[in-house]
Each structure stands twice: as structure tokens, then as C-alpha cells.
Motif scaffolding. Structure first.
Motif, short mmCIF file in Angstrom:
data_model
loop_
_atom_site.label_atom_id
_atom_site.label_comp_id
_atom_site.label_asym_id
_atom_site.label_seq_id
_atom_site.Cartn_x
_atom_site.Cartn_y
_atom_site.Cartn_z
N THR A 59 0.82 -1.23 0.00
CA THR A 59 0.00 0.00 0.00
C THR A 59 0.85 1.27 0.00
O THR A 59 0.47 2.27 -0.59
N HIS A 60 1.99 1.25 0.72
CA HIS A 60 2.86 2.43 0.76
C HIS A 60 4.22 2.04 1.30
O HIS A 60 4.43 0.91 1.74
N PHE A 61 5.14 3.01 1.24
CA PHE A 61 6.55 2.69 1.48
C PHE A 61 7.01 2.89 2.92
O PHE A 61 8.20 2.93 3.18
N GLY A 63 8.00 1.68 6.60
CA GLY A 63 8.65 0.43 6.98
C GLY A 63 7.71 -0.62 7.55
O GLY A 63 7.94 -1.82 7.39
N ASP A 64 6.63 -0.19 8.22
CA ASP A 64 5.73 -1.16 8.83
C ASP A 64 4.77 -1.79 7.81
O ASP A 64 3.93 -2.63 8.18
N HIS A 65 4.91 -1.41 6.52
CA HIS A 65 4.09 -2.01 5.45
C HIS A 65 4.93 -2.58 4.31
O HIS A 65 4.43 -3.33 3.48
N PHE A 66 6.20 -2.19 4.26
CA PHE A 66 7.02 -2.40 3.06
C PHE A 66 8.37 -3.06 3.37
O PHE A 66 8.92 -3.77 2.52
N ALA A 165 -5.60 0.82 4.13
CA ALA A 165 -4.20 1.18 4.39
C ALA A 165 -4.15 2.24 5.49
O ALA A 165 -5.10 2.36 6.27
N ASP A 166 -3.08 3.01 5.57
CA ASP A 166 -2.97 4.09 6.56
C ASP A 166 -3.49 5.36 5.88
O ASP A 166 -2.99 5.74 4.82
N THR A 167 -4.42 6.03 6.51
CA THR A 167 -4.96 7.26 5.91
C THR A 167 -5.79 8.04 6.91
O THR A 167 -6.37 7.46 7.84
N THR A 218 -7.89 -2.43 12.31
CA THR A 218 -6.47 -2.80 12.34
C THR A 218 -5.61 -1.58 12.65
O THR A 218 -6.13 -0.46 12.78
N HIS A 219 -4.28 -1.79 12.79
CA HIS A 219 -3.30 -0.70 12.90
C HIS A 219 -3.67 0.22 14.07
O HIS A 219 -3.76 1.44 13.92
N MET A 220 -3.88 -0.39 15.24
CA MET A 220 -4.35 0.36 16.40
C MET A 220 -3.22 0.80 17.32
O MET A 220 -2.26 0.06 17.54
#
Ligand SMILES: [Zn+2]
Ligand SMILES: [Zn+2]
Length: 244
Positions: A59-61, A63-66, A165-167, A218-220
Motif C-alpha cells: 500500500t505504501h513505502f 517500513g511497517d508495510h514495506f 491502508a494508513d490514511t 487494524t493498525h491500532m
């Protein structure tokens, strides 16, 4: 169809959770959504066969996703993977992935792989097919730099999985998640409104427009993790399996 949360944590290791990585399998598909830094040990802990994974959507760059990709690719090389692998993500992914691999394991991006690795840039709102998987990326809002940031609506084998994703809140989350069989949404804070991240109360206000058939948070942050018993919504946890 089955989705397993390999990791559903944030960038700060809140609650001891692993970074974002979801594993989706069905009759004809086997793919990951995001591959945060801690994903390889988390995949191994759950006994997930990495060789069977055909596609990784990023989803994006952050570190916690990529940042799990260099480890995953190194593992693939050392375990003599032969099956082709596709990694798809926001525009710029070819360069960003090569830079990341070089930063973590020098010369690794130049090593000849035994397997076919395709790195594909996805354009916002242009649907793309990977075998039986249809992916529509939606642009989301997650900072001034480090983008582009994408959320994905994934259609496969008669099911729709949407991931925010994160947004922070953005209107694209409505078509992203509309009537989805499963919406996985960031809920970083409970009611605190901040830039770049979504809070549960903001999301909640828009749920009647999105109408997901099922919602998982998620991502709490610690703020949310301390309220899990009283939220009234289902939150993801590492290792959790969802049947669709
Ligand atoms: Zn994140
Ligand atoms: Zn992020």
C-alpha cells in the motif's frame, strides 16, 4: 476464501503486534497484502508457506508495510524458490524497493534470482488483474512525503476485500469499501482526530455510506488497544483467521 492477519500492528510495535501483513488464500489465489518489517518471522511462526505466495500488494513505502520485502526476497533466494513472484505497489516501487534492499543487504538487489521477480507500479483508480485477482487502487491521504499512498479494493473468486491502508478520512474510502464482503480499516485512535491517520469515531460516522458487510479494525495505537473490550466492533489480532 480465508484471510489471516499475519500482522496487524502499527509502526511502533503497539501491543507487541507484528507490522502489517495479511495473507489471503482461496482455490486459485495466494497473496499478501503489505509486508511490514517483521513479516518474515511472523509468516514462519504461523507456518505459512512462502513459496506458494504469487503476489504481494504494497500500500505504501513506510517500513511497517514495506520493509519486510528484503527479508522475504533473501529467504526466497536461500530456500531456492523457483515460482515466479509479483510485487505490486504505488508508482516508484521499482526504485524504492531496490533502494531498500541495498540499504539492508548490500548488493542484494543486483543478485541474480533463481525465480522470476516482477515489480509492478499500480496507478490510482486503474483496475488491474493478476490472474484471478482484480485490484483497484484508491489514493488515500497519509502525509506530505513518502507517497503515493494507496488503499486497495480486491475482487477475487466472488468476494470483495477492501483495505484502507494508513490514511486520514478521505472520500475515496467510500467507493473503496462500498458493500465489500470485508473492510479492513485503520482505527488508529478512538476519537482523537489527527493528520494522516483514521480514528474509529470518524470511520463510524461514514459507515452508513460505506455499508461493508463485515468490518475489522487494524493498525491500532495503545489508545485503541486499551479499549478493545468496549468498542462494539471486531478488532484484528495477529494470527486471526477470517473465513469469507
Ligand atoms: Zn502503518
Ligand atoms: Zn504508514
Amino acid at each position: 476464501m480465508r484471510l489471516q492477519f499475519v500482522g496487524c500492528g502499527d509502526a511502533l510495535g503497539s501491543g507487541g503486534r507484528s507490522n502489517t501483513c495479511f495473507h489471503v488464500t482461496a482455490d486459485h489465489v495466494n497473496f499478501l497484502i503489505d509486508c511490514g518489517a517483521s513479516s518474515l518471522p511472523a509468516l514462519k511462526r504461523l507456518g505459512i508457506v512462502r513459496d506458494d505466495i504469487d503476489l504481494i500488494l504494497i500500500t505504501h513505502f513506510h517500513g511497517d508495510h514495506f520493509a519486510g520485502l528484503p527479508f522475504l526476497l533473501l529467504d526466497a533466494q536461500f530456500t531456492r524458490r523457483t515460482r515466479p513472484l509479483v510485487i505490486a505497489g504505488p508508482p516508484g516501487i521499482e526504485t524504492r524497493l531496490a533502494q531498500l534492499r541495498e540499504a539492508l543487504f548490500e548488493n542484494s538487489s543486483k543478485t541474480k534470482q533463481r525465480f522470476d521477480l516482477s515489480v509492478i507500479a499500480l496507478e490510482p483508480e486503474q483496475k488491474r488483474a493478476f490472474g484471478a485477482i482484480g485490484v483497484t487502487p484508491f489514493p488515500v491521504v497519509h502525509g506530505e512525503s513518502g507517497g503515493p499512498f494507496l488503499a486497495y479494493r480486491i475482487e477475487t473468486e466472488g468476494r470483495v476485500i477492501a483495505y484502507s491502508a494508513d490514511t486520514e478520512w478521505t472520500e475515496t474510502l467510500i467507493p473503496l469499501g462500498r458493500d465489500a464482503d470485508l473492510l479492513i480499516a485503520e482505527a488508529y485512535y478512538y476519537d482523537k482526530v489527527v493528520k494522516n491517520h483514521l480514528s474509529l469515531k470518524t470511520l463510524e460516522a461514514h459507515l452508513p455510506e460505506i455499508r461493508p458487510k463485515r468490518l475489522l479494525l487494524t493498525h491500532m495505537s495503545d489508545d485503541m488497544l486499551g479499549r478493545l473490550d468496549t468498542l462494539g466492533y471486531t478488532a484484528a489480532s495477529d494470527g486471526m483467521i477470517v473465513e469469507l
